[in-house]
Design an enzyme around this catalytic site. Structure first.
Site, PDB file in Angstrom:
ATOM      1  N   ASP A   1      -8.166  -3.554  -4.577  1.00 30.99           N
ATOM      2  CA  ASP A   1      -7.382  -2.589  -5.344  1.00 30.99           C
ATOM      3  C   ASP A   1      -8.011  -2.174  -6.663  1.00 30.99           C
ATOM      4  O   ASP A   1      -7.317  -1.710  -7.551  1.00 30.99           O
ATOM      5  CB  ASP A   1      -5.969  -3.139  -5.580  1.00 30.99           C
ATOM      6  CG  ASP A   1      -5.991  -4.424  -6.396  1.00 30.99           C
ATOM      7  OD1 ASP A   1      -7.107  -4.885  -6.747  1.00 30.99           O
ATOM      8  OD2 ASP A   1      -4.913  -4.969  -6.671  1.00 30.99           O
TER       9      ASP A   1
ATOM     10  N   CYS B   1      -1.530   0.965  -9.073  1.00 31.27           N
ATOM     11  CA  CYS B   1      -0.434   0.968  -8.106  1.00 31.27           C
ATOM     12  C   CYS B   1       0.690   0.027  -8.505  1.00 31.27           C
ATOM     13  O   CYS B   1       1.832   0.228  -8.122  1.00 31.27           O
ATOM     14  CB  CYS B   1      -0.924   0.690  -6.695  1.00 31.27           C
ATOM     15  SG  CYS B   1      -1.381  -1.002  -6.390  1.00 31.27           S
TER      16      CYS B   1
END
Ligand SMILES: [Zn+2]
Length: 256
Positions: free
Chosen positions: A129, A189
């Site tokens: 990520d 996110c």
């Protein structure tokens, strides 16, 4: 190599597909896939790669299962909270199919250890990520000649791209980031949120694309779709595909 009667039965719905066939299933059983990041993308990707009978899996994640992961990280359950993702994933795999060969690492993958952690893989599925990790993984893949499926998801959008920067005319992930370094990444996110099923879509799509890579030269599904980025839009919904050009100045792949 031939598949045992039990394995033929287990993979019958693959083998009956002319695009995969018995030869394709044997190739999958002989394949080694490294899954980096066992989160929202890595979980469903791992489930479908294991279900496809990928014979050897290397799993890398340094994180621990948190209660907020369970909204989208489908291999983990309430009892895994507080346990390492890598060992929890190995437990899931042992329950699912103990014929598969599995190596796990709870190291944080970096430029220094990536070559060792990815050694021998036929394809790498990266569902991590952050940019730094993805670029480190990509650079090692280019140097080692390993195809890379890079997948990301945030909010209602996913991206899945196949990279073979070690080939003369194909882009690497670093070529792509140089052209589109913006908020489409998942660095934010945690703050932005993510519809859980979007991670499932992107992760299972990455598994599908990995199978295409592995079946190249073996059966009709074997079309790696190098240098193409598929953009999954969960709001419309829809899917569009862009072609990534090799960056002639890319520090990872231009000199190859
Ligand atoms: Zn490049």
């Amino acid at each position: 190599m031939s598949l045992s009667p039990a394995r033929l039965e287990r993979f019958a719905r693959h083998i009956v597909l002319p695009e995969v066939g018995g030869a394709g299933q044997v190739r999958l059983a002989q394949s080694h896939v490294a899954v980096i990041g066992l989160g929202g993308i890595g979980s469903p990707a791992l489930q479908y790669l294991a279900a496809a009978g990928i014979g050897q899996l290397s799993l890398v994640d340094h994180d621990v299962v948190d209660v907020s992961n369970l909204q989208r990280q489908t291999i983990f359950t309430t009892r895994d909270i507080g346990h390492g993702k890598a060992v929890s994933a190995r437990r899931w795999l042992a329950n699912f199919d103990d014929s598969l060969s599995v190596a796990v690492s709870d190291a944080q993958i970096t430029a220094d250890n990536a070559a060792r952690l990815l050694a021998g893989a036929d394809v790498v599925v990266d569902g991590t990520d952050n940019f730094a990790t993805r670029l480190a993984v990509s650079d090692v893949c280019v140097a080692a000649g390993i195809p890379l499926l890079s997948a990301a998801v945030g909010r209602f959008q996913g991206q899945v791209g196949a990279f073979a920067g070690h080939l003369p005319d194909q882009a690497c992930y670093r070529c792509y980031v140089g052209d589109a370094f913006d908020a489409e990444d998942c660095d934010t996110c945690a703050e932005d949120g993510m519809l859980g099923a979007m991670a499932g879509w992107a992760g299972s799509f990455a598994a599908l694309q990995a199978v295409r890579v592995l079946l190249q030269g073996v059966s009709a599904l074997g079309d790696p779709q190098w240098s193409r980025m598929h953009i999954l839009d969960g709001l419309a919904p829809g899917l569009r595909t862009i072609r990534i050009a090799k960056d002639p100045a890319c520090k990872a792949c231009a000199a190859l």
